[in-house]
Design an enzyme around this catalytic site. Structure first.
Site, PDB file in Angstrom:
ATOM      1  N   SER A 143       0.845  -1.194   0.000  1.00  0.00           N
ATOM      2  CA  SER A 143       0.000   0.000   0.000  1.00  0.00           C
ATOM      3  C   SER A 143       0.876   1.237   0.000  1.00  0.00           C
ATOM      4  O   SER A 143       2.000   1.217   0.523  1.00  0.00           O
ATOM      5  CB  SER A 143      -0.889   0.001   1.254  1.00  0.00           C
ATOM      6  OG  SER A 143      -1.533   1.242   1.426  1.00  0.00           O
ATOM      7  N   TYR A 159      -1.442  -0.601  10.536  1.00  0.00           N
ATOM      8  CA  TYR A 159      -1.496  -0.975   9.124  1.00  0.00           C
ATOM      9  C   TYR A 159      -0.285  -0.418   8.382  1.00  0.00           C
ATOM     10  O   TYR A 159       0.370  -1.141   7.611  1.00  0.00           O
ATOM     11  CB  TYR A 159      -2.785  -0.449   8.507  1.00  0.00           C
ATOM     12  CG  TYR A 159      -2.979  -0.824   7.062  1.00  0.00           C
ATOM     13  CD1 TYR A 159      -3.383  -2.114   6.713  1.00  0.00           C
ATOM     14  CD2 TYR A 159      -2.763   0.094   6.033  1.00  0.00           C
ATOM     15  CE1 TYR A 159      -3.565  -2.476   5.380  1.00  0.00           C
ATOM     16  CE2 TYR A 159      -2.939  -0.251   4.705  1.00  0.00           C
ATOM     17  CZ  TYR A 159      -3.349  -1.529   4.389  1.00  0.00           C
ATOM     18  OH  TYR A 159      -3.514  -1.887   3.065  1.00  0.00           O
TER      19      TYR A 159
END
Length: 235
Positions: A143, A159
């Protein structure tokens, strides 16, 4: 390799980007192994593909469970004798706007087990098989949140840290492997999935298409890179 149908394992393949990757790989004549920790959901995903005339096989795989990974590796080795493509797609996003320093430590621990240690154990377990056959394409679904510049922005600390670590794992392993084995990370963008939500700018189909090229890299293709939409991006 050209005379063989390549075999691809996608973790978290029962929904979202993973499901679309399974679909698009099968359409390109890959033998697709659709990994899911939930048997019912995984089998339903395979049935959905079959209704579209797309062949795939369900693999019960929990990336948080080393025994499950060990069983999967043994089954694939015994059944096929090789694995050509490994897509580490399964992931969790458990942050709810809390500071990393204030959230329950179990959130970080669970996130790291799924987003980092799962891919690590899978890659480590499948590498000997890939090295034996001198072929492998390993794709870590990362990501933009894992870019180092994103660490200063508030929120999603667990995350972000897991994806930063996954990017590091990608570079380390790419530097260690030899032969015709490629290890890369890819950012699919903001995608309309359970994780990305309904307001995301990209469809799962678009995201999968932007990842698929890494599964078909030629021997002179890149390794140890971080990509978005087919273009290299900064770590």
């Amino acid at each position: 390799m050209s005379k063989f149908r390549k075999i691809a394992l996608i973790t978290g393949g029962n929904k979202g980007i993973g499901f679309e990757l399974s679909k698009q790989l099968a359409e390109k004549n890959f033998q697709v192994l659709l990994g899911s920790r939930n048997r019912d959901r995984g089998q339903k995903a395979v049935s959905s593909l079959q209704k579209l005339g797309i062949e795939s096989s369900f693999v019960e795989l929990d990336v948080d469970n080393p025994e499950s990974i060990e069983n999967t590796v043994k089954d694939i080795q015994d059944t096929y004798g090789r694995l050509d493509v490994l897509i580490n797609n399964a992931g969790v996003y458990l942050d709810e706007g809390l500071k990393l320093s204030e959230e329950d430590p179990t959130i970080l621990e669970k996130t790291m087990r799924t987003n980092l240690l799962g891919p690590y154990h899978l890659i480590r377990s499948f590498l000997p098989l890939m090295e034996k056959n001198n072929y492998g394409r390993i794709i870590n679904i990362s990501s933009g949140y894992g870019q180092i510049d994103e660490m200063d922005d508030y929120g999603a600390g667990s995350y972000k840290l897991s994806k930063l670590a996954l990017n590091g794992l990608t570079r380390i392993l790419a530097s260690e492997v030899s032969g015709n084995i490629k290890v890369n990370a890819v950012c699919p963008g903001w995608v309309r999935t359970d994780m990305g939500g309904p307001n995301a700018s990209r469809s799962a189909e678009e995201a999968a298409s932007s990842i698929l090229w890494l599964a078909e890299l030629e021997e002179d293709g890149p390794s140890g890179g971080f990509f978005r939409n087919g273009k290299r991006i900064s770590w």
